[in-house]
Design a protein around this motif. Structure first.
Motif, PDB file in Angstrom:
ATOM      1  N   ILE A   1      70.082  36.327  28.945  1.00 55.99           N
ATOM      2  CA  ILE A   1      69.068  36.282  27.941  1.00 55.99           C
ATOM      3  C   ILE A   1      68.474  35.206  27.278  1.00 55.99           C
ATOM      4  N   ILE A   2      69.638  34.651  26.603  1.00 56.16           N
ATOM      5  CA  ILE A   2      69.830  33.050  25.929  1.00 56.16           C
ATOM      6  C   ILE A   2      69.364  32.150  26.820  1.00 56.16           C
ATOM      7  N   PRO A   3      70.087  31.832  28.143  1.00 59.91           N
ATOM      8  CA  PRO A   3      69.704  30.970  29.038  1.00 59.91           C
ATOM      9  C   PRO A   3      68.047  31.108  29.765  1.00 59.91           C
ATOM     10  N   TYR A   4      67.826  32.399  29.880  1.00 63.21           N
ATOM     11  CA  TYR A   4      66.323  32.724  30.290  1.00 63.21           C
ATOM     12  C   TYR A   4      65.356  31.866  29.265  1.00 63.21           C
ATOM     13  N   CYS A   5      65.362  32.353  27.812  1.00 63.17           N
ATOM     14  CA  CYS A   5      64.606  32.081  26.854  1.00 63.17           C
ATOM     15  C   CYS A   5      64.741  30.663  26.516  1.00 63.17           C
ATOM     16  N   HIS A   6      65.943  30.120  26.659  1.00 68.45           N
ATOM     17  CA  HIS A   6      66.047  28.390  26.710  1.00 68.45           C
ATOM     18  C   HIS A   6      65.289  27.556  27.734  1.00 68.45           C
ATOM     19  N   GLU A   7      65.307  28.118  29.052  1.00 66.39           N
ATOM     20  CA  GLU A   7      64.591  27.533  30.284  1.00 66.39           C
ATOM     21  C   GLU A   7      63.099  27.647  30.035  1.00 66.39           C
ATOM     22  N   LYS A   8      62.753  28.686  29.015  1.00 70.76           N
ATOM     23  CA  LYS A   8      61.278  28.712  28.912  1.00 70.76           C
ATOM     24  C   LYS A   8      60.771  27.886  27.872  1.00 70.76           C
ATOM     25  N   GLY A   9      61.750  27.132  27.355  1.00 67.92           N
ATOM     26  CA  GLY A   9      61.381  26.324  26.185  1.00 67.92           C
ATOM     27  C   GLY A   9      61.193  26.739  24.584  1.00 67.92           C
ATOM     28  N   SER A  10      61.927  28.199  24.669  1.00 69.59           N
ATOM     29  CA  SER A  10      61.974  28.540  23.479  1.00 69.59           C
ATOM     30  C   SER A  10      62.643  28.027  22.137  1.00 69.59           C
ATOM     31  N   ARG A  11      62.204  28.147  21.127  1.00 71.22           N
ATOM     32  CA  ARG A  11      62.816  27.207  19.933  1.00 71.22           C
ATOM     33  C   ARG A  11      64.005  28.100  19.520  1.00 71.22           C
ATOM     34  N   ILE A  12      65.314  27.743  19.668  1.00 73.11           N
ATOM     35  CA  ILE A  12      66.488  28.309  19.678  1.00 73.11           C
ATOM     36  C   ILE A  12      67.425  27.428  18.749  1.00 73.11           C
ATOM     37  N   PHE A  13      67.875  28.015  17.577  1.00 68.30           N
ATOM     38  CA  PHE A  13      68.513  27.156  16.626  1.00 68.30           C
ATOM     39  C   PHE A  13      69.821  27.855  16.267  1.00 68.30           C
ATOM     40  N   ALA A  14      71.070  26.947  15.996  1.00 62.38           N
ATOM     41  CA  ALA A  14      72.175  27.419  15.368  1.00 62.38           C
ATOM     42  C   ALA A  14      72.373  27.477  14.121  1.00 62.38           C
ATOM     43  N   TYR A  15      72.938  28.539  13.298  1.00 61.37           N
ATOM     44  CA  TYR A  15      73.178  28.669  11.903  1.00 61.37           C
ATOM     45  C   TYR A  15      74.556  28.503  11.647  1.00 61.37           C
ATOM     46  N   GLU A  16      74.889  27.588  11.156  1.00 61.94           N
ATOM     47  CA  GLU A  16      76.378  27.508  11.120  1.00 61.94           C
ATOM     48  C   GLU A  16      77.010  28.182   9.752  1.00 61.94           C
ATOM     49  N   TYR A  17      77.925  28.985  10.004  1.00 65.27           N
ATOM     50  CA  TYR A  17      78.410  30.035   9.230  1.00 65.27           C
ATOM     51  C   TYR A  17      79.889  29.388   8.790  1.00 65.27           C
ATOM     52  N   THR A  18      80.158  29.333   7.317  1.00 66.36           N
ATOM     53  CA  THR A  18      81.338  28.675   6.933  1.00 66.36           C
ATOM     54  C   THR A  18      82.249  29.608   6.238  1.00 66.36           C
ATOM     55  N   GLY A  19      81.961  31.031   6.284  1.00 68.60           N
ATOM     56  CA  GLY A  19      82.905  31.836   5.715  1.00 68.60           C
ATOM     57  C   GLY A  19      83.891  32.432   6.621  1.00 68.60           C
ATOM     58  N   TYR A  20      84.802  33.436   6.041  1.00 67.67           N
ATOM     59  CA  TYR A  20      85.619  34.159   6.899  1.00 67.67           C
ATOM     60  C   TYR A  20      84.982  34.854   7.905  1.00 67.67           C
ATOM     61  N   TRP A  21      85.413  34.783   9.362  1.00 71.03           N
ATOM     62  CA  TRP A  21      85.164  35.626  10.492  1.00 71.03           C
ATOM     63  C   TRP A  21      86.296  35.746  11.393  1.00 71.03           C
ATOM     64  N   LYS A  22      86.509  36.788  11.764  1.00 69.91           N
ATOM     65  CA  LYS A  22      87.739  37.242  12.724  1.00 69.91           C
ATOM     66  C   LYS A  22      87.025  38.106  13.742  1.00 69.91           C
ATOM     67  N   ASP A  23      87.239  37.682  15.077  1.00 67.66           N
ATOM     68  CA  ASP A  23      87.064  38.510  16.110  1.00 67.66           C
ATOM     69  C   ASP A  23      88.590  39.364  16.736  1.00 67.66           C
ATOM     70  N   VAL A  24      88.427  40.639  15.960  1.00 68.39           N
ATOM     71  CA  VAL A  24      89.951  41.291  16.243  1.00 68.39           C
ATOM     72  C   VAL A  24      89.950  41.986  17.552  1.00 68.39           C
ATOM     73  N   GLY A  25      89.639  41.282  18.585  1.00 67.19           N
ATOM     74  CA  GLY A  25      89.697  41.774  19.872  1.00 67.19           C
ATOM     75  C   GLY A  25      90.992  41.772  20.399  1.00 67.19           C
ATOM     76  N   THR A  26      92.055  41.247  19.797  1.00 64.80           N
ATOM     77  CA  THR A  26      93.575  41.239  20.212  1.00 64.80           C
ATOM     78  C   THR A  26      94.266  41.858  19.466  1.00 64.80           C
ATOM     79  N   LEU A  27      95.478  42.234  19.861  1.00 65.95           N
ATOM     80  CA  LEU A  27      96.420  42.815  18.886  1.00 65.95           C
ATOM     81  C   LEU A  27      96.947  41.542  17.897  1.00 65.95           C
ATOM     82  N   GLY A  28      97.171  40.404  18.404  1.00 69.60           N
ATOM     83  CA  GLY A  28      97.662  39.522  17.447  1.00 69.60           C
ATOM     84  C   GLY A  28      96.513  39.075  16.326  1.00 69.60           C
TER      85      GLY A  28
END
Length: 424
Positions: free
Chosen positions: A221-248
């Motif tokens: 979806i993102i690459p498709y919209c990018h190729e169409k010239g859509s305005r795609i922006f990054a919001y930089e988050y500075t708080g705590y965020w954890k992907d708890v996808g591994t046991l570690g």
């Protein structure tokens, strides 16, 4: 048709296979966290704290625990007449039926749900991350940039960037390039799997790619919209965020809750984390108990020692037992004189007396070295550990086991003993 400015679609159907035996019976978003919560409580609480009162929760793998936990959304004040929380499993259609095959495919299959609310914006969320974010600020940023899509991003160590979708931006934070899990990343600004789409573009992209197998936001979806010239922006988050996808990472993020000054604070008044709570008795700490730096859930009974651990509700720790650097989930019992070091013990487990968990050298797990690592002992839900056994590091146990299952009473480091469910 009802008009909502922004609705949220929360993807909660993942198996979470990298959590091994912890997700043999439950979807990853339903796994317990922090002694009291489940992982899905965090994005749901973010929604209500941000004023997002319409949330579709897309479930698929082992949904019963998740569905029961969410109910009609009362704990999060999401029991609304118009909006509120809706459980959205795959369903049978007149022409064809299929499971959700990718993140975007799951959203596409619920096009009718989104059209019902006719939103200006759709917020896409994962159900398996630990963080606090004000989505209202994210929406404000999206509007200020006149964006078609905004990706929440976070800087990660360069050596970990290949695990994520990474973005390359210009000075205005407009995304110039997006790479999904590149082997040699050129940026460390990682996508958090949190997107705001302007609704017309999302609908158009989903329809255009509806026949794409395993349609995914990052890959398609993102690459498709990018190729169409859509305005795609990054919001930089500075708080705590954890992907708890591994046991570690799951173990680490629980341990971080009990630091002297925790990186992630569960006790803030202005940003509460809500959960379904049972009407159960208070905890009991005996005069023989020794506790330091721990989270202890309601109805727990502690007669032994607890050091630097997260203990769930209704846990029983017998006299002489010692629990160190561990996560012990709800309704589990630890027998007399048992020593538990650096373990993750799921709900409803019975650990016998005079056992030793987490002993010996650290040896890679023989069957799943990429899952059962980090020096942990992992015990699956409703398992039974007999009296007097010893269990090494990087091990996994699931099911009702007896002494004869342990060679000379020992499961050596790197061993796996699975007697219930699939060999996860």
């Amino acid at each position: 048709m009802i008009k909502k400015e922004m609705i949220a679609m929360l993807l909660a159907g993942g198996q979470g296979s990298r959590l091994g035996v912890l997700t043999a019976k439950v979807a990853k978003p339903a796994v317990a966290f922090g002694g009291k919560y489940r992982i899905i409580d965090f994005p749901l609480s973010n929604c209500i704290n941000s004023g997002v009162d319409t949330v579709g929760v897309l479930t698929q793998y082992q949904p019963l625990r998740l569905n029961t936990h969410i109910g009609i959304g009362i704990p999060w004040d999401l029991d609304k007449n118009i909006g509120g929380v809706s459980i959205l499993p795959p369903y049978e259609k007149s022409t064809n039926s299929e499971w959700y095959t990718g993140t975007a495919n799951a959203i596409f299959q619920n096009l009718e749900y989104m059209e019902y609310y006719n939103p200006e914006y759709v917020l896409i969320l994962g159900g398996d991350h630990i963080y606090k974010m004000d989505y209202e600020i994210l929406l404000q940023y999206h509007k200020e940039k006149k964006a078609d899509i905004t990706l929440a991003t976070i800087p990660v160590p360069m050596e970990e960037a290949s695990r994520f979708g990474v973005v390359i931006t210009n000075e205005d934070k407009r995304i110039l390039e997006f790479e999904e899990k590149p082997p040699k990343p050129r940026s460390n600004l990682a996508s958090m799997g949190i997107y705001i789409f302007s609704w017309p573009l999302l609908k158009e992209a989903l329809l255009a790619l509806k026949d794409q197998p395993s349609c995914d936001f990052g890959k398609h979806i993102i690459p498709y919209c990018h190729e169409k010239g859509s305005r795609i922006f990054a919001y930089e988050y500075t708080g705590y965020w954890k992907d708890v996808g591994t046991l570690g990472s799951y173990w680490e993020s629980n341990m971080e809750l009990i630091d002297l000054v925790p990186e992630f604070n569960l006790y803030e008044e202005f940003w509460k984390i809500y959960t379904k709570t049972e009407k159960i008795p208070p905890q009991y700490i005996a005069d023989s108990a020794v506790i330091d730096k721990a989270i202890i859930g309601e109805s727990a009974e502690i007669y032994g020692e607890v050091h630097n651990s997260v203990i769930g509700s209704g846990v029983y720790i017998a006299p002489g037992a010692v629990v160190r650097d561990s996560i012990v989930m709800a309704s589990t019992s630890i027998g007399e004189n048992t020593v538990v070091n650096k373990a993750i013990i799921a709900e409803g487990v019975q650990v016998g007396s005079n056992c030793q968990l987490g002993i010996g050298e650290e040896v890679p797990n023989k069957e799943k070295p990429d899952i059962y690592s980090f020096g942990l002992v992992t015990i699956g839900e409703d398992s039974m550990i007999p009296n007097g056994v010893k269990i090494g590091k990087n091990t996994a146990v699931s099911g009702v086991t007896d002494f004869a299952d342990y060679k000379d009473g020992i499961l050596e480091s790197g061993g796996t003993l699975i007697k219930a469910g699939e060999k996860l």
